[in-house]
Design an enzyme around this catalytic site. Sequence first.
Site, PDB file in Angstrom:
ATOM      1  N   CYS A  86      10.951  54.734   2.174  1.00  0.00           N
ATOM      2  CA  CYS A  86      12.887  54.940   1.777  1.00  0.00           C
ATOM      3  C   CYS A  86      12.056  56.018   0.489  1.00  0.00           C
ATOM      4  CB  CYS A  86      12.590  53.854   1.105  1.00  0.00           C
ATOM      5  SG  CYS A  86      14.374  53.543   0.670  1.00  0.00           S
ATOM      6  N   HIS A 195      12.102  50.495   6.236  1.00  0.00           N
ATOM      7  CA  HIS A 195      11.225  49.834   5.510  1.00  0.00           C
ATOM      8  C   HIS A 195       9.709  48.812   6.675  1.00  0.00           C
ATOM      9  CE1 HIS A 195      11.228  50.365   1.120  1.00  0.00           C
ATOM     10  NE2 HIS A 195      12.546  50.051   1.847  1.00  0.00           N
TER      11      HIS A 195
END
EC number: 6.3.5.3
Length: 218
Positions: A86, A195
């Site tokens: 991310c 994630h």
Amino acid sequence: MRVGILTFPGSNCDHDCYHVVKHVMGAEAQYVWHKDRLPEQLDAVVVPGGFSYGDYLRCGALARFSPVIADLVTFAEKGGPVLGICNGFQILCEAGLLPGVLMRNASLKYICKDVTIRVEGQETPVTRGLAGQSLTMPIAHAEGNYFADPETLDRLEGEGRVVFRYVGGAPNGSARDIAGISGGPARNVVGLMPHPDRASESILGLEEGKRMFAALLG
């Protein structure tokens, strides 16, 4: 196996990554503050998600100037495994370790949802033995719209460096449904927006991200 977890002002997924590496996977993990040198004994480095420097100017743009980045670049250039998740992906792009940029989502809205990504391209430290598999994990970002010029995109495709692709289309408008790419002298640098750190325990409802950490830790 010792893994360094970089920590910047505004990082908030460093604890998640530390927990997965140390308590879920049973490997050694240590935090590395952005002003410190990268310890020489590290076997891999994770650049976690969050909002480094509050995302001021541009996501990852200020973190790119942190003192630890110079050591990270050297580590990567020597073939050391680096995983950016991310905001970590955004930082790797800003630091020049990966091509392209992460722009605002096409919807101009923050997106938080589970997505499925397909493992593609050549093997990397985090995808060993995972080629062709589909993995479900969360995304949580406002700037995950991957962009690069057509020549760069063609080169990434041709070199097998598109590592992850969204299944069913990119929710953020990312070019060619790209969810993650690789770089470095041996495809040892990997960045992705989803994630895996939030999909590595049954209590969270998803464990497929654990496969990536298992590959990284060998």
